[in-house]
Design an enzyme around this catalytic site. Structure first.
Site, PDB file in Angstrom:
ATOM      1  CG  HIS A  99     112.661  13.907 118.597  1.00  0.00           C
ATOM      2  ND1 HIS A  99     113.146  13.196 119.743  1.00  0.00           N
ATOM      3  CD2 HIS A  99     113.405  14.715 118.481  1.00  0.00           C
ATOM      4  CE1 HIS A  99     114.086  13.617 120.328  1.00  0.00           C
ATOM      5  NE2 HIS A  99     114.346  14.783 119.741  1.00  0.00           N
ATOM      6  CG  ASN A 100     110.689   9.926 120.737  1.00  0.00           C
ATOM      7  OD1 ASN A 100     111.609  10.187 120.034  1.00  0.00           O
ATOM      8  ND2 ASN A 100     110.091   8.961 120.887  1.00  0.00           N
TER       9      ASN A 100
END
Length: 356
Positions: A241-242
């Protein structure tokens, strides 16, 4: 699909030497060529095979000179390797040029579909999906709510595109890829029990990106996980994520990138590498296979090892590493010699020490 030597020569801007009307319907290695197949010769090492191959057509460079009789039809081009690569592209385009909607499949009434869609059987298009022109979605693909997919993008069988994902133009997403699954976010309480942190971001994949089979790209906790233009990801890669991957970076299979790490442009990352979270990897970085990265990396560095360090220093260190058994043997030998010298010293000096 059958092609004549004349048709192939027109595509490649080459010259036919032999039967212009001879047909081929498959490709082969030069050493395995058989009637009806097309092959090429670019590496001089394989020259002897041109006199024995059964391939109907052989692509050769214009500077090729035979010293024996050749019965095959030749297509002479400026560069045989590049010409054959171009032909593979054309062949692939023809082979994958599917259109139409197969049944059974499902398209939500709220979805917006461009022209020339190919939708394979058992594919599922959810609410508010937007598909550009010439999109190809192979059988058993799931497209979640509010997904946008640009023109000329292909999603191969069994891929799953979770809600809110944005995919650009001219992308290829291969079988079994998962785009937009939840990021690995859990928070422990005072008893050590983990509770899930909602992952409400998305994934953005820009234009001209290739994603290999069984690769997973997690949605952001907040904001977006971003794959920039021209990125090429191999099979079985984990992007957490991210994460952000810069333009034209290429990453080999089984690499894992932990959450919130930013990777620069034009990087080359070898297979089975591991990159810890919340790091910044500069532009033009080169990572050798199985590199483990636990700190920020500056632009233009070449690294290797776990934990990673300079590629040149790694090679120097490896020279000593290979010599460890020899060095240990020498150390053991020195210890024995030292012990023998101590024993001799005690024997020589024992009486004098006792007298004192």
């Amino acid at each position: 699909m059958k092609f004549t030597a004349n048709q192939i020569a027109e595509i490649l801007e080459g010259e036919v030497d032999g039967d212009r009307n001879i047909e081929v319907y498959k490709l082969s290695k030069i050493e395995e060529g058989e009637k009806g197949s097309l092959t090429f010769l670019s590496n001089p090492k394989y020259t002897p095979h041109i006199y024995s191959t059964k391939a109907s057509i052989v692509i050769v460079s214009k500077n090729f000179v035979s010293d024996k009789k050749i019965s095959n039809t030749l297509i002479k081009v400026d560069d045989a390797y590049k010409a054959f690569s171009k032909l593979l592209e054309v062949y692939n385009e023809v082979k994958l040029n599917k259109t139409g909607i197969e049944s059974p499949s499902f398209i939500s009434e709220t979805a917006k579909i461009g022209e020339n869609l190919y939708l394979g059987a058992f594919a599922y298009i959810s609410n508010n999906v937007q598909l550009g022109d010439n999109v190809k979605i192979y059988p058993n693909v799931y497209i979640g709510d509010n997904v946008t997919i640009g023109s000329n993008t292909t999603i191969f069988s069994g891929s799953k595109i979770y809600s809110e994902s944005v995919i650009g133009e001219n992308c290829s997403i291969h079988s079994g890829a998962i785009i937009g699954a939840d990021g690995f976010g859990f928070s422990p309480d005072e008893d050590g029990v983990y509770s899930k942190v909602p992952q409400i971001g998305n994934v953005i994949i820009e234009d001209n990106v290739d994603i290999g089979a069984a690769t997973t790209i997690d949605r952001a906790t907040l904001g977006s996980t971003i794959i920039r233009k021209g990125v090429k990801l191999d099979n079985q890669i984990q992007v957490a994520h991210n994460v952000e991957i810069g333009e034209n970076t290429v990453i080999a299979a089984q690499t894992g990138i932990a959450g919130s790490t930013k990777i620069g442009e034009n990087c080359m990352i070898g297979g089975q590498s591991g990159i810890a979270g919340h790091l910044t990897i500069g532009n033009n970085v080169r990572m050798q296979a199985k590199t483990g990265v636990g700190k920020n990396i500056k632009d233009n560095e070449i690294i290797q090892g776990t934990p990673s360090f300079s590629y040149s220093d790694y090679n120097k260190s490896y020279v000593y590493f290979k010599k460890l058994p020899e060095l240990v043997a020498k150390l053991n030998s020195l210890e024995k010699e030292l012990k023998a010298l101590k024993d001799l010293w005690w024997k020589v000096n024992k009486k004098q020490l006792e007298m004192k």
